[in-house]
Design a protein around this motif. Structure first.
Motif, PDB file in Angstrom:
ATOM      1  N   GLY A  16       0.836  -1.206   0.000  1.00  8.79           N
ATOM      2  CA  GLY A  16       0.000   0.000   0.000  1.00  8.79           C
ATOM      3  C   GLY A  16       0.867   1.251   0.000  1.00  8.79           C
ATOM      4  O   GLY A  16       2.056   1.202  -0.324  1.00  8.79           O
ATOM      5  N   LEU A  17       0.244   2.367   0.383  1.00  8.90           N
ATOM      6  CA  LEU A  17       0.952   3.650   0.375  1.00  8.90           C
ATOM      7  C   LEU A  17       1.498   4.003   1.748  1.00  8.90           C
ATOM      8  O   LEU A  17       2.121   5.042   1.921  1.00  8.90           O
ATOM      9  CB  LEU A  17      -0.013   4.757  -0.065  1.00  8.90           C
ATOM     10  N   GLY A  18       1.243   3.155   2.727  1.00  8.88           N
ATOM     11  CA  GLY A  18       1.618   3.494   4.104  1.00  8.88           C
ATOM     12  C   GLY A  18       0.476   4.244   4.769  1.00  8.88           C
ATOM     13  O   GLY A  18      -0.194   3.734   5.660  1.00  8.88           O
ATOM     14  N   ASP A  19       0.209   5.442   4.289  1.00 10.11           N
ATOM     15  CA  ASP A  19      -0.886   6.230   4.865  1.00 10.11           C
ATOM     16  C   ASP A  19      -2.240   5.616   4.527  1.00 10.11           C
ATOM     17  O   ASP A  19      -2.392   4.967   3.484  1.00 10.11           O
ATOM     18  CB  ASP A  19      -0.839   7.664   4.318  1.00 10.11           C
ATOM     19  N   ARG A  20      -3.204   5.883   5.406  1.00 12.09           N
ATOM     20  CA  ARG A  20      -4.547   5.346   5.176  1.00 12.09           C
ATOM     21  C   ARG A  20      -5.262   6.116   4.083  1.00 12.09           C
ATOM     22  O   ARG A  20      -5.201   7.340   4.055  1.00 12.09           O
ATOM     23  CB  ARG A  20      -5.353   5.468   6.476  1.00 12.09           C
ATOM     24  N   THR A  21      -5.949   5.400   3.222  1.00  5.78           N
ATOM     25  CA  THR A  21      -6.693   6.096   2.174  1.00  5.78           C
ATOM     26  C   THR A  21      -8.144   6.344   2.593  1.00  5.78           C
ATOM     27  O   THR A  21      -8.871   7.057   1.940  1.00  5.78           O
ATOM     28  CB  THR A  21      -6.675   5.283   0.867  1.00  5.78           C
ATOM     29  N   ILE A  22      -8.560   5.703   3.678  1.00  5.67           N
ATOM     30  CA  ILE A  22      -9.906   6.004   4.206  1.00  5.67           C
ATOM     31  C   ILE A  22      -9.784   6.319   5.701  1.00  5.67           C
ATOM     32  O   ILE A  22      -8.890   5.815   6.377  1.00  5.67           O
ATOM     33  CB  ILE A  22     -10.900   4.841   4.020  1.00  5.67           C
ATOM     34  N   LEU A  23     -10.693   7.135   6.181  1.00  6.06           N
ATOM     35  CA  LEU A  23     -10.632   7.488   7.605  1.00  6.06           C
ATOM     36  C   LEU A  23     -11.687   6.762   8.421  1.00  6.06           C
ATOM     37  O   LEU A  23     -11.591   6.677   9.642  1.00  6.06           O
ATOM     38  CB  LEU A  23     -10.784   8.997   7.782  1.00  6.06           C
ATOM     39  N   GLY A  24     -12.694   6.267   7.718  1.00  3.84           N
ATOM     40  CA  GLY A  24     -13.715   5.486   8.409  1.00  3.84           C
ATOM     41  C   GLY A  24     -13.451   4.008   8.187  1.00  3.84           C
ATOM     42  O   GLY A  24     -12.373   3.618   7.739  1.00  3.84           O
ATOM     43  N   LEU A  25     -14.440   3.178   8.494  1.00  3.61           N
ATOM     44  CA  LEU A  25     -14.282   1.743   8.241  1.00  3.61           C
ATOM     45  C   LEU A  25     -14.460   1.460   6.753  1.00  3.61           C
ATOM     46  O   LEU A  25     -15.015   2.267   6.005  1.00  3.61           O
ATOM     47  CB  LEU A  25     -15.329   0.966   9.036  1.00  3.61           C
ATOM     48  N   LYS A  26     -14.032   0.275   6.338  1.00  4.40           N
ATOM     49  CA  LYS A  26     -14.236  -0.136   4.941  1.00  4.40           C
ATOM     50  C   LYS A  26     -15.726  -0.363   4.695  1.00  4.40           C
ATOM     51  O   LYS A  26     -16.458  -0.723   5.635  1.00  4.40           O
ATOM     52  CB  LYS A  26     -13.472  -1.438   4.687  1.00  4.40           C
ATOM     53  N   GLU A  27     -16.109  -0.202   3.443  1.00  3.61           N
ATOM     54  CA  GLU A  27     -17.518  -0.363   3.071  1.00  3.61           C
ATOM     55  C   GLU A  27     -18.099  -1.696   3.582  1.00  3.61           C
ATOM     56  O   GLU A  27     -19.209  -1.747   4.120  1.00  3.61           O
ATOM     57  CB  GLU A  27     -17.656  -0.322   1.547  1.00  3.61           C
ATOM     58  N   ASP A  28     -17.335  -2.769   3.405  1.00  6.78           N
ATOM     59  CA  ASP A  28     -17.833  -4.091   3.801  1.00  6.78           C
ATOM     60  C   ASP A  28     -18.069  -4.177   5.305  1.00  6.78           C
ATOM     61  O   ASP A  28     -19.019  -4.818   5.770  1.00  6.78           O
ATOM     62  CB  ASP A  28     -16.839  -5.189   3.385  1.00  6.78           C
TER      63      ASP A  28
ATOM     64  N   MET B  23     -16.703   7.368  12.549  1.00 12.06           N
ATOM     65  CA  MET B  23     -17.762   6.357  12.654  1.00 12.06           C
ATOM     66  C   MET B  23     -19.178   6.921  12.653  1.00 12.06           C
ATOM     67  O   MET B  23     -20.104   6.277  13.131  1.00 12.06           O
ATOM     68  CB  MET B  23     -17.512   5.464  13.876  1.00 12.06           C
ATOM     69  N   GLU B  24     -19.336   8.133  12.105  1.00 13.46           N
ATOM     70  CA  GLU B  24     -20.669   8.746  12.141  1.00 13.46           C
ATOM     71  C   GLU B  24     -21.727   7.918  11.415  1.00 13.46           C
ATOM     72  O   GLU B  24     -22.886   7.884  11.817  1.00 13.46           O
ATOM     73  CB  GLU B  24     -20.629  10.157  11.540  1.00 13.46           C
ATOM     74  N   GLU B  25     -21.333   7.228  10.329  1.00 10.19           N
ATOM     75  CA  GLU B  25     -22.334   6.496   9.525  1.00 10.19           C
ATOM     76  C   GLU B  25     -23.040   5.395  10.311  1.00 10.19           C
ATOM     77  O   GLU B  25     -24.143   5.002   9.986  1.00 10.19           O
ATOM     78  CB  GLU B  25     -21.658   5.815   8.328  1.00 10.19           C
ATOM     79  N   TRP B  26     -22.378   4.866  11.327  1.00 14.82           N
ATOM     80  CA  TRP B  26     -22.975   3.712  11.997  1.00 14.82           C
ATOM     81  C   TRP B  26     -23.003   3.800  13.527  1.00 14.82           C
ATOM     82  O   TRP B  26     -23.630   2.980  14.177  1.00 14.82           O
ATOM     83  CB  TRP B  26     -22.237   2.431  11.578  1.00 14.82           C
ATOM     84  N   LYS B  27     -22.347   4.814  14.073  1.00 12.17           N
ATOM     85  CA  LYS B  27     -22.144   4.861  15.523  1.00 12.17           C
ATOM     86  C   LYS B  27     -23.450   4.840  16.334  1.00 12.17           C
ATOM     87  O   LYS B  27     -23.508   4.257  17.423  1.00 12.17           O
ATOM     88  CB  LYS B  27     -21.269   6.077  15.798  1.00 12.17           C
ATOM     89  N   GLU B  28     -24.524   5.455  15.804  1.00 13.10           N
ATOM     90  CA  GLU B  28     -25.787   5.484  16.560  1.00 13.10           C
ATOM     91  C   GLU B  28     -26.553   4.163  16.461  1.00 13.10           C
ATOM     92  O   GLU B  28     -27.527   3.943  17.178  1.00 13.10           O
ATOM     93  CB  GLU B  28     -26.688   6.631  16.066  1.00 13.10           C
ATOM     94  N   LYS B  29     -26.106   3.294  15.574  1.00 13.87           N
ATOM     95  CA  LYS B  29     -26.887   2.060  15.351  1.00 13.87           C
ATOM     96  C   LYS B  29     -26.514   0.940  16.310  1.00 13.87           C
ATOM     97  O   LYS B  29     -27.201  -0.069  16.395  1.00 13.87           O
ATOM     98  CB  LYS B  29     -26.681   1.578  13.912  1.00 13.87           C
ATOM     99  N   VAL B  30     -25.381   1.095  16.991  1.00 16.58           N
ATOM    100  CA  VAL B  30     -24.966   0.010  17.903  1.00 16.58           C
ATOM    101  C   VAL B  30     -24.865   0.535  19.328  1.00 16.58           C
ATOM    102  O   VAL B  30     -24.524   1.701  19.543  1.00 16.58           O
ATOM    103  CB  VAL B  30     -23.598  -0.596  17.473  1.00 16.58           C
ATOM    104  N   PRO B  31     -25.148  -0.307  20.310  1.00 15.67           N
ATOM    105  CA  PRO B  31     -25.121   0.186  21.689  1.00 15.67           C
ATOM    106  C   PRO B  31     -23.714   0.328  22.279  1.00 15.67           C
ATOM    107  O   PRO B  31     -23.483   1.196  23.108  1.00 15.67           O
ATOM    108  CB  PRO B  31     -25.912  -0.877  22.466  1.00 15.67           C
ATOM    109  N   SER B  32     -22.792  -0.523  21.855  1.00  9.63           N
ATOM    110  CA  SER B  32     -21.470  -0.491  22.490  1.00  9.63           C
ATOM    111  C   SER B  32     -20.349  -0.470  21.462  1.00  9.63           C
ATOM    112  O   SER B  32     -20.395  -1.193  20.458  1.00  9.63           O
ATOM    113  CB  SER B  32     -21.271  -1.711  23.394  1.00  9.63           C
ATOM    114  N   ILE B  33     -19.331   0.346  21.757  1.00 12.78           N
ATOM    115  CA  ILE B  33     -18.143   0.421  20.887  1.00 12.78           C
ATOM    116  C   ILE B  33     -16.902   0.389  21.783  1.00 12.78           C
ATOM    117  O   ILE B  33     -16.810   1.144  22.766  1.00 12.78           O
ATOM    118  CB  ILE B  33     -18.126   1.719  20.050  1.00 12.78           C
TER     119      ILE B  33
END
Ligand code: BGC
Length: 680
Positions: A438-450, A477-487
């Motif tokens: 890879g490039l070393g640096d992350r290309t996404i800041l959230g989780l992967k789509e899958d 984690m804004e896309e999913w953070k409200e959908k689960v009770p614990s992280i």
């Protein structure tokens, strides 16, 4: 015979006498030979592998002066069989300085047992942006916090007569562009944000420094006389040696030696014969060579002639005590970010079936495989840890979640779900040209789509769902953070990570880690970052100082972390002496189980005549509290640590203004008690 009288237990004065004598009798060729690594390619050819032995440099055989022997880190000694600790970013989340010093001691012992005397693994670059590939190798986003951790691990390593290296000096916070990027930076930003942690480590006696690959203000760090000669060796009076980073960390003979670089690693490419010639032609004064050689010999002798208080036999490498320490660190570093309706801890008497889902459940995932890789085979995966903890009491169904429908069906059929998602060394790490995929640096800041699809599908059918995150820095984690009770943020948690996770999930251990960085809601709230970039301006603000200045609410603030119990803060007091202030607060455990709380102290600036952050971290302490117990926690802050750097006077200045002292559970204002304090 020219051999010097080198023996164990030499005093510093005797070492100086020996070094002076050495400088008198060494030939130019010998002197220059100490200024680089040697035999690197020969050894690499012999081993067919990097990192499996300590690499030599320095030393003068004819004079009985031993070489330095380099090994990497920082999550342990990189050589085979060493204890693999959680990555430094995880350890930063423990806020436990004593524990970090213990880790340093283990690293020191295991380095010695494998023949190394130079540990090149204290990475204290500041986390400016979560995409940085090597974020996991450092301790966090705050200079004060990083400085305390760097100094702690260095103290531990050096207790065992192993020289430590603080790296990468300086402003090294983008991976893919590390060989070329020119960091533009104001004097205040450099002094107040990107250098304090290096200064802190030097003050604590760090023996060596590794220069960074990148440029600062147009000059490569390995040639940078402002950073190396003026600040490090001049103002900070550093008397150890500076060695280059390994792939073109030095690019020019004369620029390197003039800039203040003492050792070229891992071999003589621009030093060696080229340096010798430059001296003979009068292009480089001999006194510069003598200064470097003096530093190398004196530092090596100081560490190699000290009397050992214990044996360092191979039995210490990856021994049981060290492995247990690795587990303790993993347990103290995991951060509970959310826990609605007290879903956690699970009660193994009540749960009949548990699904463990996700691509990372059974991966030996200890983080990057670049220079920081620790070659350890005995890694407890999350699934192994959970299975071992619940035994026959709970039926565990596991699935990697490749097929979302299957995963959803499993989730529907069980009492509770643990979903383990995030990154591996393929997603973030060191960028090594021609080797890295890879490039070393992350290309996404959230989780992967899958991963997100999996979370959504599972959360829909099972309300008792814990998301466990694996990674080396902030994951949006804004896309999913409200959908689960614990992280739960579990990091790359070392060889005992699976056991540690299981102990937390099932309540054997009460979580106590707190974030060593801010998690934003949106990447627009972060400073500018680009993976492939030639030049960048590092501004004064990043992380919590940026978000607070711009009044942006983070997803999770710096210093945040939940527990299975609750703490109450009362009664802030501030005492002042000539040199420091002592801030005290009463902290009570008002819940039903024992826990450890991390108390944080920040200083705010009320009527400053210059632009200053809303507040800055200036102290922290971990405190253990039984149920219903109250303890008074006192934290000292030096008054000099209230200073700002005035570039016009080139001086640190403490203003006579009103300061706000904040003490409490996180950087979030609602978690802090305050008191005003005026200096005059
Ligand atoms: C890395 C250093 C490391 C060195 C030796 C370099 O590329 O940047 O952190 O210590 O290699 O492995």
């Amino acid at each position: 015979m020219d051999k010097l009288d080198i023996r164990k237990g030499m005093t510093d004065d005797k070492i100086d006498v020996a070094v002076n004598k050495a400088l008198d009798i060494m030939t130019l060729k010998e002197k220059v030979a100490t200024m680089s690594g040697n035999n690197f390619y020969l050894l690499l050819l012999k081993d067919h592998k990097f990192g499996v032995r300590a690499y030599p440099g320095g030393g003068v055989k004819r004079l009985n002066i031993p070489p330095f022997l380099f090994t990497d880190g920082p999550k342990g000694v990189s050589m085979p069989g060493s204890t693999c600790f959680p990555v430094p970013m995880a350890r930063g989340a423990s806020w436990d300085i004593l524990l970090e010093e213990k880790i340093g001691e283990v690293i020191g012992k295991e380095a010695r047992a494998q023949g190394a005397n130079l540990f090149g693994g204290v990475c204290i670059n500041l986390l400016r942006h979560p995409a940085w590939g090597r974020a996991q190798e450092t301790f966090g986003e705050d200079p004060f916090h990083i400085g305390e951790f760097g100094a702690a691990v260095i103290r531990g390593v050096q207790k065992h007569n192993v020289m430590a290296t603080a790296k990468h000096y300086a402003a090294n916070s983008i991976e893919y562009s590390r060989f070329k990027v020119n960091v533009q930076i104001s004097e205040r930003t450099l002094r107040e944000v990107y250098l304090p942690h290096f200064k802190r480590c030097i003050e604590d006696g760090c023996a060596t420094v590794m220069s960074a690959y990148n440029k600062v203000r147009g000059e490569y760090c390995g040639h940078n006389s402002y950073l190396l000669r003026d600040i490090l060796k001049g103002e900070w009076e550093f008397d150890g040696f500076v060695h280059s980073d390994w792939m073109n960390g030095l690019r020019d003979t004369i620029k390197g030696i003039s800039g203040g670089l003492d050792v070229e690693m891992p071999r003589a490419k621009h030093y060696g014969r080229k340096l010798e010639k430059a001296v003979r032609l009068g292009k480089v004064p001999l006194n510069l060579i003598d200064d470097s050689v003096r530093r190398i010999l004196r530092t090596t002798l100081k560490f190699t002639t000290k009397k050992d208080t214990q044996n360092y036999d191979s039995g210490v490498i990856g021994c049981n005590d060290h492995v247990l320490l690795s587990r303790e660190v993993a347990e103290k570093s995991m951060v509970l970010l959310k826990n609605q309706n007290k879903l956690l801890p699970f009660n193994s008497d009540e749960i009949g079936t548990l699904a463990v889902l996700g691509p990372l459940i059974d991966k030996k995932n200890t983080g990057d495989h670049g220079s920081s890789h620790v070659r350890q085979k005995n890694i407890i995966t999350h699934l192994q840890g959970i299975k071992k903890r619940v035994g026959n009491k709970v039926k565990v169904i596991h699935n990697e979640g490749k097929d979302i429908d299957t995963a959803q069906q499993i989730a529907q059929s069980v009492d509770s779900v643990v979903l383990i998602v995030g990154y591996t060394s393929k997603d973030e790490g060191e960028y090594i040209p021609h080797i890295s995929k890879g490039l070393g640096d992350r290309t996404i800041l959230g989780l992967k789509e899958d991963d997100i699809k999996l979370i959504n599908a599972v959360a829909k059918v099972n309300k008792k769902c814990v998301v466990v995150l694996v990674g080396g820095s902030a994951i949006l984690m804004e896309e999913w953070k409200e959908k689960v009770p614990s992280i739960l943020m579990a990091w790359y948690s070392g060889m005992e990570g699976g056991n540690a996770l299981a102990n937390i999930l099932f309540g054997k251990v009460n979580p106590s880690g707190k974030l060593p960085f801010t998690i934003p809601k949106d990447q627009a709230h972060l400073p500018y970052f680009k993976i492939d970039i030639d030049e960048i301006e590092y501004g004064y603000y990043h992380g919590y100082t940026l978000m607070e200045k711009e009044d942006i609410e983070p997803a999770f603030p710096f210093g945040f972390g939940l527990s299975y119990t609750e703490y109450k803060y009362e009664n802030i007091r501030v005492e002042s002496t000539e040199e420091k202030i002592i801030v005290s607060v009463d902290v009570s455990n008002i819940g039903a189980i024992a826990g450890e709380e991390i108390v944080q102290l920040y200083v705010g600036f009320e009527n400053s005549s210059v632009d200053r952050p809303i507040k800055l971290l200036r102290g922290f302490k971990r405190v253990a509290l039984k149920p219903k117990e109250t303890k008074t926690v006192s934290i000292d802050v030096w008054k000099k640590d209230f200073a700002w750097y005035n570039p016009e006077n080139n001086a640190w200045e403490v203003e006579n203004i009103t300061y706000t002292i904040y003490i409490g559970a996180s950087s979030n204002k609602k978690d802090l008690l305050t008191k005003k304090l005026t200096f005059n």
